[in-house]
Scaffold this motif. Structure first.
Motif, PDB file in Angstrom:
ATOM      1  N   PRO A  84      51.354 -22.038  16.105  1.00 31.80           N
ATOM      2  CA  PRO A  84      52.210 -22.538  15.029  1.00 31.80           C
ATOM      3  C   PRO A  84      52.199 -21.642  13.805  1.00 31.80           C
ATOM      4  O   PRO A  84      53.209 -21.494  13.121  1.00 31.80           O
ATOM      5  CB  PRO A  84      51.599 -23.917  14.722  1.00 31.80           C
ATOM      6  CG  PRO A  84      50.963 -24.331  15.997  1.00 31.80           C
ATOM      7  CD  PRO A  84      50.421 -23.065  16.590  1.00 31.80           C
TER       8      PRO A  84
ATOM      9  N   LEU B 207      54.684 -18.914  14.188  1.00 35.31           N
ATOM     10  CA  LEU B 207      56.049 -19.385  13.985  1.00 35.31           C
ATOM     11  C   LEU B 207      56.372 -19.513  12.514  1.00 35.31           C
ATOM     12  O   LEU B 207      57.457 -19.144  12.073  1.00 35.31           O
ATOM     13  CB  LEU B 207      56.241 -20.746  14.677  1.00 35.31           C
ATOM     14  CG  LEU B 207      56.319 -20.719  16.203  1.00 35.31           C
ATOM     15  CD1 LEU B 207      56.506 -22.135  16.710  1.00 35.31           C
ATOM     16  CD2 LEU B 207      57.435 -19.833  16.685  1.00 35.31           C
ATOM     17  N   ILE B 208      55.418 -20.037  11.737  1.00 41.34           N
ATOM     18  CA  ILE B 208      55.649 -20.178  10.307  1.00 41.34           C
ATOM     19  C   ILE B 208      55.840 -18.816   9.666  1.00 41.34           C
ATOM     20  O   ILE B 208      56.600 -18.658   8.710  1.00 41.34           O
ATOM     21  CB  ILE B 208      54.462 -20.909   9.650  1.00 41.34           C
ATOM     22  CG1 ILE B 208      54.425 -22.361  10.110  1.00 41.34           C
ATOM     23  CG2 ILE B 208      54.535 -20.864   8.135  1.00 41.34           C
ATOM     24  CD1 ILE B 208      55.594 -23.192   9.657  1.00 41.34           C
TER      25      ILE B 208
ATOM     26  N   TRP C  83      59.491 -18.164  10.508  1.00 41.71           N
ATOM     27  CA  TRP C  83      60.428 -19.258  10.297  1.00 41.71           C
ATOM     28  C   TRP C  83      61.552 -19.245  11.328  1.00 41.71           C
ATOM     29  O   TRP C  83      62.686 -19.536  11.045  1.00 41.71           O
ATOM     30  CB  TRP C  83      61.010 -19.227   8.879  1.00 41.71           C
ATOM     31  CG  TRP C  83      59.934 -19.382   7.872  1.00 41.71           C
ATOM     32  CD1 TRP C  83      59.434 -18.412   7.065  1.00 41.71           C
ATOM     33  CD2 TRP C  83      59.157 -20.544   7.600  1.00 41.71           C
ATOM     34  NE1 TRP C  83      58.406 -18.909   6.309  1.00 41.71           N
ATOM     35  CE2 TRP C  83      58.226 -20.203   6.593  1.00 41.71           C
ATOM     36  CE3 TRP C  83      59.172 -21.846   8.102  1.00 41.71           C
ATOM     37  CZ2 TRP C  83      57.311 -21.122   6.094  1.00 41.71           C
ATOM     38  CZ3 TRP C  83      58.264 -22.754   7.590  1.00 41.71           C
ATOM     39  CH2 TRP C  83      57.348 -22.388   6.602  1.00 41.71           C
TER      40      TRP C  83
ATOM     41  N   VAL D  42      62.459 -20.710  15.264  1.00 39.90           N
ATOM     42  CA  VAL D  42      62.058 -21.657  16.308  1.00 39.90           C
ATOM     43  C   VAL D  42      62.599 -21.154  17.641  1.00 39.90           C
ATOM     44  O   VAL D  42      63.755 -21.380  17.975  1.00 39.90           O
ATOM     45  CB  VAL D  42      62.602 -23.074  16.009  1.00 39.90           C
ATOM     46  CG1 VAL D  42      62.074 -24.066  17.025  1.00 39.90           C
ATOM     47  CG2 VAL D  42      62.211 -23.496  14.603  1.00 39.90           C
TER      48      VAL D  42
ATOM     49  N   LYS E 243      57.159 -28.178  21.928  1.00 39.68           N
ATOM     50  CA  LYS E 243      57.657 -27.795  20.614  1.00 39.68           C
ATOM     51  C   LYS E 243      58.927 -28.580  20.291  1.00 39.68           C
ATOM     52  O   LYS E 243      59.797 -28.732  21.143  1.00 39.68           O
ATOM     53  CB  LYS E 243      57.946 -26.295  20.558  1.00 39.68           C
ATOM     54  CG  LYS E 243      56.700 -25.440  20.647  1.00 39.68           C
ATOM     55  CD  LYS E 243      57.018 -23.981  20.397  1.00 39.68           C
ATOM     56  CE  LYS E 243      55.738 -23.166  20.472  1.00 39.68           C
ATOM     57  NZ  LYS E 243      54.748 -23.578  19.457  1.00 39.68           N
TER      58      LYS E 243
ATOM     59  N   TRP F 145      60.109 -25.600  10.033  1.00 41.66           N
ATOM     60  CA  TRP F 145      58.920 -26.304  10.484  1.00 41.66           C
ATOM     61  C   TRP F 145      58.380 -25.700  11.779  1.00 41.66           C
ATOM     62  O   TRP F 145      59.154 -25.221  12.610  1.00 41.66           O
ATOM     63  CB  TRP F 145      59.222 -27.772  10.762  1.00 41.66           C
ATOM     64  CG  TRP F 145      59.323 -28.638   9.555  1.00 41.66           C
ATOM     65  CD1 TRP F 145      60.434 -28.871   8.788  1.00 41.66           C
ATOM     66  CD2 TRP F 145      58.274 -29.406   8.964  1.00 41.66           C
ATOM     67  NE1 TRP F 145      60.146 -29.735   7.766  1.00 41.66           N
ATOM     68  CE2 TRP F 145      58.828 -30.089   7.837  1.00 41.66           C
ATOM     69  CE3 TRP F 145      56.917 -29.594   9.260  1.00 41.66           C
ATOM     70  CZ2 TRP F 145      58.066 -30.932   7.033  1.00 41.66           C
ATOM     71  CZ3 TRP F 145      56.166 -30.441   8.459  1.00 41.66           C
ATOM     72  CH2 TRP F 145      56.738 -31.097   7.366  1.00 41.66           C
ATOM     73  N   ALA F 146      57.076 -25.748  11.931  1.00 46.84           N
ATOM     74  CA  ALA F 146      56.430 -25.567  13.235  1.00 46.84           C
ATOM     75  C   ALA F 146      55.917 -26.935  13.655  1.00 46.84           C
ATOM     76  O   ALA F 146      55.065 -27.517  12.975  1.00 46.84           O
ATOM     77  CB  ALA F 146      55.282 -24.572  13.154  1.00 46.84           C
TER      78      ALA F 146
ATOM     79  N   ASP G 143      54.454 -29.170  16.900  1.00 45.95           N
ATOM     80  CA  ASP G 143      53.903 -29.158  18.252  1.00 45.95           C
ATOM     81  C   ASP G 143      53.270 -30.500  18.555  1.00 45.95           C
ATOM     82  O   ASP G 143      52.527 -31.059  17.730  1.00 45.95           O
ATOM     83  CB  ASP G 143      52.854 -28.054  18.403  1.00 45.95           C
ATOM     84  CG  ASP G 143      53.454 -26.671  18.290  1.00 45.95           C
ATOM     85  OD1 ASP G 143      53.825 -26.097  19.332  1.00 45.95           O
ATOM     86  OD2 ASP G 143      53.563 -26.164  17.152  1.00 45.95           O
TER      87      ASP G 143
ATOM     88  N   SER H 294      50.402 -28.940   5.872  1.00 45.07           N
ATOM     89  CA  SER H 294      50.123 -29.073   7.300  1.00 45.07           C
ATOM     90  C   SER H 294      49.589 -30.465   7.585  1.00 45.07           C
ATOM     91  O   SER H 294      48.755 -30.982   6.835  1.00 45.07           O
ATOM     92  CB  SER H 294      49.105 -28.016   7.741  1.00 45.07           C
ATOM     93  OG  SER H 294      49.000 -27.954   9.148  1.00 45.07           O
TER      94      SER H 294
ATOM     95  N   THR I 206      53.715 -28.201  10.402  1.00 46.14           N
ATOM     96  CA  THR I 206      53.398 -27.297   9.304  1.00 46.14           C
ATOM     97  C   THR I 206      54.682 -26.712   8.737  1.00 46.14           C
ATOM     98  O   THR I 206      55.582 -26.324   9.489  1.00 46.14           O
ATOM     99  CB  THR I 206      52.473 -26.157   9.777  1.00 46.14           C
ATOM    100  OG1 THR I 206      51.272 -26.717  10.335  1.00 46.14           O
ATOM    101  CG2 THR I 206      52.097 -25.226   8.628  1.00 46.14           C
ATOM    102  N   THR I 207      54.756 -26.655   7.399  1.00 44.95           N
ATOM    103  CA  THR I 207      55.925 -26.100   6.724  1.00 44.95           C
ATOM    104  C   THR I 207      55.489 -25.513   5.383  1.00 44.95           C
ATOM    105  O   THR I 207      54.368 -25.763   4.917  1.00 44.95           O
ATOM    106  CB  THR I 207      56.996 -27.185   6.508  1.00 44.95           C
ATOM    107  OG1 THR I 207      58.195 -26.584   6.027  1.00 44.95           O
ATOM    108  CG2 THR I 207      56.523 -28.232   5.494  1.00 44.95           C
TER     109      THR I 207
END
Length: 199
Positions: free
Chosen positions: A18, A21-22, A25, A27, A69, A75-76, A78, A157, A174-175
């Motif tokens: 995650p 990914l953040i 940004w 997906v 996901k 956002w990430a 999961d 988070s 998480t964002t």
């Protein structure tokens, strides 16, 4: 020892991927139709968010289950469904076994801080999420930290845990820090109450 190794692998999946990914940004998943994991039917959307294909950890590491996901810009998200090879798991989200999983997840964040991946980790709040009739369904923690190596951003988070039908069910969201993040999380987690405990 086997259960300890499973916990380490689950921590890596829950926090390293995650974070990557953040950092971008993006997906990188394509929306999928409804699916079934273990004996749980998962619709094509939960709280309006579509999901990608599940990742199968169970095949190579029995007990780690699956992750899915979900897609929301910025956002990430999961979702993990697993057993840690326990034969029986209490259905009470306030049970010690569920609380231990939440405590372990928070401890994993602190380990990431010690490794230099995160900085300034703060546990802001521990709280519960109820269903529509007031029954406690999830135990959650809200954290903030700086992603030193992945993105450099300060993030909100969230970790939410429950159990159902002898499975642990963990949500990681998480964002970047923003005032609306907690409401977004509550909306998504509440959406799962009807999936896991439908009439």
């Amino acid at each position: 020892m086997r259960r300890l190794m499973l916990g380490v692998l689950l921590m890596r999946a829950a926090f390293v991927l995650p974070a990557l990914l953040i950092a971008t940004w993006v997906v990188p998943v394509v929306a999928q139709p409804p699916l079934t994991i273990f004996d749980l039917a998962i619709p094509d959307q939960v709280a309006g968010l579509p999901h990608g294909q599940p990742h199968d950890y169970e095949k190579t590491n029995p007990g780690l289950g699956y992750s899915i996901k979900f897609m929301q810009p910025g956002w990430a998200i999961d979702v993990y469904i697993y057993t840690l090879n326990l034969k029986s798991i209490s259905d009470d989200p306030m049970s010690e076994v569920v609380k231990q999983q939440l405590a372990q997840a928070k401890s994993d964040v602190l380990k990431m801080e010690k490794r230099g991946e995160y900085a300034n980790v703060v546990v802001k709040d521990d709280y519960i999420v109820n269903d529509a009739v007031g029954r406690t369904r999830f135990v959650c923690s809200a954290l903030t930290f700086d992603q030193k190596k992945q993105s450099g951003f300060s993030v909100d988070s969230y970790i939410c845990l429950t159990s159902s039908k002898n499975k642990f069910f963990k949500i990681r969201m998480t964002t970047r820090q923003n005032a609306a993040s907690s409401a977004d999380v509550r909306r998504f987690v509440e959406g799962w109450t009807t999936v896991l405990w439908s009439p």
